[in-house]
Motif scaffolding. Sequence first.
Motif, short mmCIF file in Angstrom:
data_model
loop_
_atom_site.label_atom_id
_atom_site.label_comp_id
_atom_site.label_asym_id
_atom_site.label_seq_id
_atom_site.Cartn_x
_atom_site.Cartn_y
_atom_site.Cartn_z
N ARG A 137 0.88 -1.18 0.00
CA ARG A 137 0.00 0.00 0.00
C ARG A 137 0.91 1.22 0.00
O ARG A 137 1.77 1.37 0.85
CB ARG A 137 -0.90 -0.01 1.23
CG ARG A 137 -1.82 1.18 1.35
CD ARG A 137 -2.88 1.29 0.29
NE ARG A 137 -3.72 0.11 0.21
CZ ARG A 137 -4.50 -0.15 -0.82
NH1 ARG A 137 -4.57 0.67 -1.84
NH2 ARG A 137 -5.24 -1.24 -0.84
N SER A 140 -2.64 4.16 -3.47
CA SER A 140 -2.64 3.16 -4.53
C SER A 140 -1.98 1.88 -4.03
O SER A 140 -1.35 1.86 -2.98
CB SER A 140 -1.94 3.69 -5.78
OG SER A 140 -0.60 3.99 -5.48
N TYR A 141 -2.14 0.79 -4.80
CA TYR A 141 -1.59 -0.49 -4.41
C TYR A 141 -0.64 -0.98 -5.49
O TYR A 141 -1.01 -1.11 -6.66
CB TYR A 141 -2.70 -1.51 -4.18
CG TYR A 141 -2.24 -2.73 -3.44
CD1 TYR A 141 -2.03 -2.70 -2.07
CD2 TYR A 141 -1.97 -3.91 -4.12
CE1 TYR A 141 -1.59 -3.81 -1.38
CE2 TYR A 141 -1.54 -5.04 -3.44
CZ TYR A 141 -1.35 -4.98 -2.07
OH TYR A 141 -0.90 -6.09 -1.40
N ARG A 189 -0.10 -1.36 -10.95
CA ARG A 189 -0.62 -0.31 -10.08
C ARG A 189 -2.13 -0.44 -10.06
O ARG A 189 -2.78 -0.29 -11.10
CB ARG A 189 -0.22 1.06 -10.62
CG ARG A 189 -0.76 2.20 -9.77
CD ARG A 189 -0.47 3.55 -10.42
NE ARG A 189 -0.91 4.59 -9.53
CZ ARG A 189 -0.18 5.63 -9.17
NH1 ARG A 189 1.04 5.77 -9.64
NH2 ARG A 189 -0.65 6.53 -8.35
N ASP A 190 -2.68 -0.75 -8.90
CA ASP A 190 -4.13 -0.95 -8.74
C ASP A 190 -4.68 -1.90 -9.80
O ASP A 190 -5.75 -1.68 -10.37
CB ASP A 190 -4.87 0.39 -8.80
CG ASP A 190 -4.50 1.30 -7.64
OD1 ASP A 190 -4.24 0.77 -6.54
OD2 ASP A 190 -4.46 2.53 -7.83
N TYR A 210 2.04 -1.91 -15.05
CA TYR A 210 2.78 -0.70 -14.72
C TYR A 210 4.21 -0.74 -15.24
O TYR A 210 4.81 0.28 -15.48
CB TYR A 210 2.76 -0.56 -13.19
CG TYR A 210 3.21 0.77 -12.65
CD1 TYR A 210 2.54 1.95 -12.94
CD2 TYR A 210 4.31 0.84 -11.81
CE1 TYR A 210 2.95 3.16 -12.41
CE2 TYR A 210 4.72 2.03 -11.27
CZ TYR A 210 4.05 3.19 -11.58
OH TYR A 210 4.47 4.39 -11.05
N MET A 217 5.25 5.85 -7.57
CA MET A 217 4.56 5.36 -6.37
C MET A 217 5.61 5.20 -5.28
O MET A 217 6.76 4.92 -5.57
CB MET A 217 3.92 3.99 -6.65
CG MET A 217 2.95 3.98 -7.81
SD MET A 217 2.46 2.30 -8.26
CE MET A 217 1.49 1.83 -6.84
#
Length: 186
Positions: free
Chosen positions: A5, A10-11, A35-36, A40, A143
Amino acid sequence: MGGLRCVDGSYLTVTPVACTDSVGTPYEVTLELHRDGTPYGSVGERCGWLLARLACGVDEARQGCGTARWWTDPDDRFPSEEPDGELFSFRYRSRSGLVGGGELCCRLRTIPLWEPGRRGKRGQWRLTRRAYVEAWGATGVGMRAVLTSAELSAFVRGLVEEAEGCLEGRDLVRNSVEGAGTGETR
């Protein structure tokens, strides 16, 4: 599949994918980033061995081995002697040597925290260390996740276990003596 997280909510999902030789035998891993749930990037070609070494290093540091013993809190203990060192940096590289398509890196940061005094005692600064895991996609959007050494250990350990599963149970830490250099052929 390991996931983090991130500070923006975002995850980040990191999935080891087997690299295979010319006859289809898996020998190492590359990491696929999402990403989510959206692709990515792809990074770290043949990075499994480095991840396995990092997992062992973080576990040893948490136990107080080496210079990590200087940090009283096990969550501040990492396997780098430098206060703000880099633990890994994986990038995508094409066959032509061009860099692009993603990056995953982990850098240590030393963070001073002010602890106010209690019962007439003076306040003091306390230093903590955290691992900043950063990912960059092909679009240039980044991220970041901030981890204690326990969280980094769990994340990397999970990646290593999944990578070993991709490699049909081969141990990422040791190179087998079979094959190259032994005079044996397939």
